[in-house]
Motif scaffolding. Structure first.
Motif, PDB file in Angstrom:
ATOM      1  N   ALA A  23       2.649   9.216  45.879  1.00  0.00           N
ATOM      2  CA  ALA A  23       4.073   8.928  45.954  1.00  0.00           C
ATOM      3  C   ALA A  23       4.641   8.881  44.533  1.00  0.00           C
ATOM      4  N   VAL A  24       5.865   9.311  44.397  1.00  0.00           N
ATOM      5  CA  VAL A  24       6.530   9.338  43.091  1.00  0.00           C
ATOM      6  C   VAL A  24       7.743   8.426  43.154  1.00  0.00           C
ATOM      7  N   ARG A  25       7.917   7.609  42.131  1.00  0.00           N
ATOM      8  CA  ARG A  25       9.096   6.735  42.075  1.00  0.00           C
ATOM      9  C   ARG A  25      10.123   7.321  41.119  1.00  0.00           C
ATOM     10  N   VAL A  26      11.379   7.359  41.582  1.00  0.00           N
ATOM     11  CA  VAL A  26      12.464   7.981  40.825  1.00  0.00           C
ATOM     12  C   VAL A  26      13.601   6.981  40.670  1.00  0.00           C
ATOM     13  N   ALA A  35      22.392   1.308  40.863  1.00  0.00           N
ATOM     14  CA  ALA A  35      21.228   2.101  40.448  1.00  0.00           C
ATOM     15  C   ALA A  35      20.029   1.578  41.225  1.00  0.00           C
ATOM     16  N   ALA A  36      19.160   2.471  41.655  1.00  0.00           N
ATOM     17  CA  ALA A  36      18.044   2.055  42.497  1.00  0.00           C
ATOM     18  C   ALA A  36      16.811   2.915  42.230  1.00  0.00           C
ATOM     19  N   VAL A  37      15.660   2.356  42.592  1.00  0.00           N
ATOM     20  CA  VAL A  37      14.395   3.086  42.521  1.00  0.00           C
ATOM     21  C   VAL A  37      14.048   3.570  43.928  1.00  0.00           C
ATOM     22  N   TRP A  38      13.782   4.869  44.053  1.00  0.00           N
ATOM     23  CA  TRP A  38      13.400   5.463  45.328  1.00  0.00           C
ATOM     24  C   TRP A  38      11.956   5.941  45.245  1.00  0.00           C
ATOM     25  N   GLU A  39      11.223   5.758  46.334  1.00  0.00           N
ATOM     26  CA  GLU A  39       9.849   6.255  46.416  1.00  0.00           C
ATOM     27  C   GLU A  39       9.842   7.539  47.236  1.00  0.00           C
ATOM     28  N   PRO A  49      14.307   3.851  49.608  1.00  0.00           N
ATOM     29  CA  PRO A  49      14.535   2.950  48.474  1.00  0.00           C
ATOM     30  C   PRO A  49      13.453   1.880  48.409  1.00  0.00           C
ATOM     31  N   VAL A  50      13.070   1.501  47.206  1.00  0.00           N
ATOM     32  CA  VAL A  50      12.082   0.436  47.014  1.00  0.00           C
ATOM     33  C   VAL A  50      12.807  -0.899  47.119  1.00  0.00           C
ATOM     34  N   PRO A  51      12.428  -1.768  48.058  1.00  0.00           N
ATOM     35  CA  PRO A  51      13.138  -3.041  48.235  1.00  0.00           C
ATOM     36  C   PRO A  51      13.155  -3.867  46.951  1.00  0.00           C
ATOM     37  N   GLY A  52      14.332  -4.340  46.604  1.00  0.00           N
ATOM     38  CA  GLY A  52      14.470  -5.222  45.451  1.00  0.00           C
ATOM     39  C   GLY A  52      14.544  -4.535  44.111  1.00  0.00           C
ATOM     40  N   VAL A  67      20.896   6.537  33.754  1.00  0.00           N
ATOM     41  CA  VAL A  67      20.035   5.361  33.861  1.00  0.00           C
ATOM     42  C   VAL A  67      18.777   5.590  33.027  1.00  0.00           C
ATOM     43  N   ALA A  68      18.149   4.492  32.604  1.00  0.00           N
ATOM     44  CA  ALA A  68      16.904   4.587  31.840  1.00  0.00           C
ATOM     45  C   ALA A  68      16.101   3.316  32.054  1.00  0.00           C
ATOM     46  N   LEU A  69      14.773   3.454  32.009  1.00  0.00           N
ATOM     47  CA  LEU A  69      13.869   2.312  32.095  1.00  0.00           C
ATOM     48  C   LEU A  69      13.346   1.970  30.714  1.00  0.00           C
ATOM     49  N   SER A  70      13.144   0.683  30.477  1.00  0.00           N
ATOM     50  CA  SER A  70      12.518   0.263  29.228  1.00  0.00           C
ATOM     51  C   SER A  70      11.054   0.673  29.223  1.00  0.00           C
TER      52      SER A  70
END
Length: 228
Positions: A23-26, A35-39, A49-52, A67-70
């Motif tokens: 699985a890939v998280r985007v 903004a959300a993380v999807w699996e 969507p990944v809960p939370g 968007v960007a992640l640290s």
């Protein structure tokens, strides 16, 4: 009548032991201003969507454009018209609000101590995360919109891609915290068409650029010669 041959033990073992595609998280900027993380299940071609793992819909007044992640995965930065925000993925709370131009791209630099924003007018803005202070601005970094920002592995340089048909690299000087911080220009390459997105290779030796004409270029960072 001849019976079909039974599959070999080796083939059966491979079939039983074959792992499903990973699985890939985007990270996604959504039209409801969140903004959300999807699996993504690459085998089934589905996404959930990944809960939370999201910033609330009330996160921005306008739709987030980037968007960007640290580097440690604990913070999310989002940029929109007039404002960039930094969120804790653990608490889902906004931890910093940054007044900026029309933000089209965003990145964490200097070990997550600074946040860089690329704007629609072609500027680069640099903020200290701890205080939210604008510590450096180059209003004419590009003559067109800055569509994409990417951080060099190690965080020592920033790569920008622009509608002015160029990509440019910038040295990150300082880390804020009273000592100041800035972006010093390094190299720039004219690619003949709008540079829509760009990334460094894992070793930092090449730059990968997607152009408006649907082509992709691979460029040597030190010489700016086109590799592909």
């Amino acid at each position: 009548q001849k019976r079909p041959a039974a599959p070999s033990a080796a083939k059966a073992s491979r079939k039983r032991g074959s792992a499903p595609p990973p699985a890939v998280r985007v990270l996604v900027a959504q039209r409801d201003n969140s903004a959300a993380v999807w699996e993504v299940d690459t085998g089934a071609r589905t996404a959930v969507p990944v809960p939370g793992a999201c910033a609330p819909p009330a996160g921005h007044k306008h739709e987030p454009r980037a968007v960007a992640l640290s580097g440690d995965g604990g913070l999310l930065a989002s940029a929109s018209d007039g404002e960039a925000r930094v969120w804790s993925l653990g608490s889902r709370q906004c931890v910093r609000s940054l007044a900026c131009g029309y933000g089209l791209s965003v990145a964490f630099v200097a070990g997550n101590k600074l946040v860089a924003v690329g704007t629609k007018s072609g500027g680069l803005q640099l903020y200290e995360l701890a205080t939210g202070e604008l510590v450096h601005e180059n209003a004419s970094a590009h003559s067109g919109a800055v569509w994409s920002l990417a951080v060099e592995p190690g965080g020592a340089a920033l790569l920008s891609a622009s509608a002015d048909k160029t990509v440019a690299t910038w040295s990150v000087v300082g880390e804020g915290g009273g000592g100041g911080a800035s972006l010093a220009p390094e190299l720039s390459a004219d690619l003949g068409d709008d540079a829509m997105c760009a990334r460094f290779s894992p070793d930092g030796g090449k730059m990968l650029v997607g152009l408006l004409d649907a082509s992709v270029r691979v460029i040597h960072r030190d010489s700016l010669k086109v590799h592909l």
